[in-house]
Design a protein around this motif. Structure first.
Motif, PDB file in Angstrom:
ATOM      1  N   PHE A 192      -6.509  11.909  -0.303  1.00 45.17           N
ATOM      2  CA  PHE A 192      -5.758  12.809   0.578  1.00 45.17           C
ATOM      3  C   PHE A 192      -5.136  12.071   1.762  1.00 45.17           C
ATOM      4  N   LEU A 193      -4.436  10.986   1.459  1.00 43.46           N
ATOM      5  CA  LEU A 193      -3.709  10.261   2.494  1.00 43.46           C
ATOM      6  C   LEU A 193      -2.529  11.090   2.987  1.00 43.46           C
ATOM      7  N   ASP A 194      -2.237  10.980   4.282  1.00 42.49           N
ATOM      8  CA  ASP A 194      -1.108  11.690   4.882  1.00 42.49           C
ATOM      9  C   ASP A 194       0.127  10.795   4.909  1.00 42.49           C
ATOM     10  N   LEU A 195       1.287  11.421   4.879  1.00 43.85           N
ATOM     11  CA  LEU A 195       2.542  10.681   4.970  1.00 43.85           C
ATOM     12  C   LEU A 195       2.604   9.898   6.282  1.00 43.85           C
ATOM     13  N   HIS A 196       2.947   8.615   6.152  1.00 44.25           N
ATOM     14  CA  HIS A 196       3.097   7.682   7.281  1.00 44.25           C
ATOM     15  C   HIS A 196       1.780   7.411   7.999  1.00 44.25           C
ATOM     16  N   GLN A 197       0.666   7.815   7.420  1.00 36.91           N
ATOM     17  CA  GLN A 197      -0.634   7.508   8.027  1.00 36.91           C
ATOM     18  C   GLN A 197      -0.881   6.003   7.976  1.00 36.91           C
ATOM     19  N   ARG A 198      -1.436   5.478   9.043  1.00 37.76           N
ATOM     20  CA  ARG A 198      -1.847   4.076   9.061  1.00 37.76           C
ATOM     21  C   ARG A 198      -3.346   4.032   8.765  1.00 37.76           C
ATOM     22  N   VAL A 199      -3.698   3.356   7.695  1.00 35.82           N
ATOM     23  CA  VAL A 199      -5.073   3.366   7.207  1.00 35.82           C
ATOM     24  C   VAL A 199      -5.521   1.943   6.923  1.00 35.82           C
ATOM     25  N   SER A 200      -6.768   1.662   7.180  1.00 39.20           N
ATOM     26  CA  SER A 200      -7.271   0.290   7.038  1.00 39.20           C
ATOM     27  C   SER A 200      -7.498  -0.070   5.581  1.00 39.20           C
ATOM     28  N   VAL A 201      -7.432  -1.366   5.308  1.00 34.87           N
ATOM     29  CA  VAL A 201      -7.774  -1.879   3.978  1.00 34.87           C
ATOM     30  C   VAL A 201      -9.185  -1.449   3.608  1.00 34.87           C
ATOM     31  N   ASP A 202     -10.083  -1.461   4.598  1.00 37.29           N
ATOM     32  CA  ASP A 202     -11.471  -1.062   4.365  1.00 37.29           C
ATOM     33  C   ASP A 202     -11.554   0.375   3.850  1.00 37.29           C
ATOM     34  N   ALA A 203     -10.844   1.284   4.493  1.00 34.32           N
ATOM     35  CA  ALA A 203     -10.873   2.688   4.077  1.00 34.32           C
ATOM     36  C   ALA A 203     -10.262   2.863   2.698  1.00 34.32           C
ATOM     37  N   LEU A 204      -9.187   2.153   2.433  1.00 34.91           N
ATOM     38  CA  LEU A 204      -8.543   2.246   1.118  1.00 34.91           C
ATOM     39  C   LEU A 204      -9.472   1.743   0.018  1.00 34.91           C
TER      40      LEU A 204
END
Length: 388
Positions: free
Chosen positions: A109-121
């Protein structure tokens, strides 16, 4: 370069003595069995010995579906441990990635243009098989998904996956361009666990993911059910059926299993659990070297040192059918002399384990320390030493 072989006489004597002790029959546990006939592909290997304990159609190609994500995770692990990326690095969910993968199949459930860490991914991919997470990870790290799959395939060739190809980062249907074999998947699991044990422990075997206000459970069939199990990845397509790559560690033995083509999820779950249990029950393991133990040395040319220690990245042992005994012979093999520089932890040799009555097998050995290139004075000393 010459193939160097060194027989470990002392280790052989020790191993033979261990093997000469009769193994006790399994305790009063339920009797388990290899996968039934309606699971056409099955493979079980012991990473501690390199031995194949069971094999059925190991070189038959099949579509891995979400098992593909193991290759994406391994490629990311390689980048992390080489220092090219960090788990804290932030990646943005692009318009293209969000449009194509938002709400498609398994998701974090990633949001558009969300900045997310490699760790979380990585946690999203390994715990809930996030299709969007795998796509954002590949696109963000390589610049585009075609470049990412190029990296995946290059890594596959590097570790010896000779009959596999990847066309996507997440295994979504691609008209058969993505295919693997059980033998190649076992090779991949072995490389991931051996090269990156800390990252493997950090990201695999987690039961729950909480992200973006959603709480999701891991649906792999063995973690939390089979003693010592910690994943690895399920997969399903209508064409290929249900598959699973799993692993468990007990008493220094690390087993990896692959099944594919199961007709339904129930068979996939039951076969996976019983396959691992059968491996631990039907074969008894005898230890040879503890994790990190010095196994031998290899010659080095052009280095500050003339040789390098060889260590076992995992505990090393050998298997025999429960209740049986046999002699074992150990030999170190490497292409040498090794050329400096040699990096600590780099796989530079293999230990061959030849157990009486079973096919010889090999496990990797890594350099125990760095060996930089020799300076002028060190080359002079090495040259003099070589004369004598």
């Amino acid at each position: 370069m010459t193939q160097f072989t060194k027989t470990l006489i002392a280790a052989c004597a020790l191993a033979t003595g261990v093997a000469a002790t009769s193994a006790e029959a399994p305790g009063p546990y339920p009797t388990f069995a290899p996968p039934p006939a309606d699971v056409p592909i099955a493979l079980l290997v012991d990473l501690s010995s390199g031995q194949t304990l069971y094999s059925r159609e190991p070189d038959r190609r099949f579509m891995p579906a979400s098992i593909t994500k193991v290759m994406t995770v391994f490629t990311a692990f390689e980048l992390i441990d080489s220092g090219k990326i960090s788990p804290e690095q932030l990646l943005m969910v692009s318009d293209g990635a969000w449009t194509e993968w938002h709400g498609v199949g398994s998701t974090m459930f990633l949001d558009l243009h969300q900045r997310v860490s490699v760790d979380a991914l990585l946690h999203g991919v390994t715990t809930v098989s996030a299709n969007d997470g795998a796509a954002v990870l590949g696109e963000g790290l390589a610049g585009s998904l075609p470049k990412w799959t190029e990296m995946m395939n290059a890594k596959a060739r590097e570790i010896g996956m000779r009959d596999s190809h990847f066309g996507t980062p997440n295994g979504w249907m691609d008209e058969g361009r993505t295919f693997v074999t059980a033998r190649d998947l076992a090779t991949l699991a072995s490389a991931m666990i051996t090269r990156h044990p800390d990252l493997y422990a950090r990201y695999f075997g987690k039961r729950l993911l909480k992200f973006n206000g959603f709480e999701q459970r891991n649906h792999d069939p063995v973690t939390g059910v089979v003693e010592g199990a910690d994943g690895i990845k399920t997969g399903f397509t209508n064409q290929a059926g249900y598959g699973f790559v799993g692993s468990a560690e007990r008493d220094g033995r690390r087993l990896v299993m692959v099944i594919a083509g199961a007709p339904n999820a129930r068979t996939q779950h039951q076969a996976s659990r019983e396959f691992l249990e059968w491996g631990f029950q039907a074969y008894s393991g005898s230890p040879l070297f503890s994790k990190g133990a010095l196994v031998g040395r290899a010659r080095v040319q052009g280095g500050a040192d003339r040789s390098v220690g060889l260590k076992a990245p995992l505990a090393v042992g050998y298997d025999l059918p429960s209740g049986q005994t046999g002699k074992v012979k150990l030999s170190i093999h490497y292409e040498g002399p090794l050329q400096a520089p040699v990096a600590k932890g780099e796989q530079v040799a293999e230990l061959e384990i030849a157990v009486e009555g079973m096919r010889p097998s090999r496990v990797p050995l890594v350099a125990a320390q760095d060996v930089p290139e020799a300076n002028g004075f060190e080359r002079l000393l090495n040259g003099v030493a070589g004369i004598f």
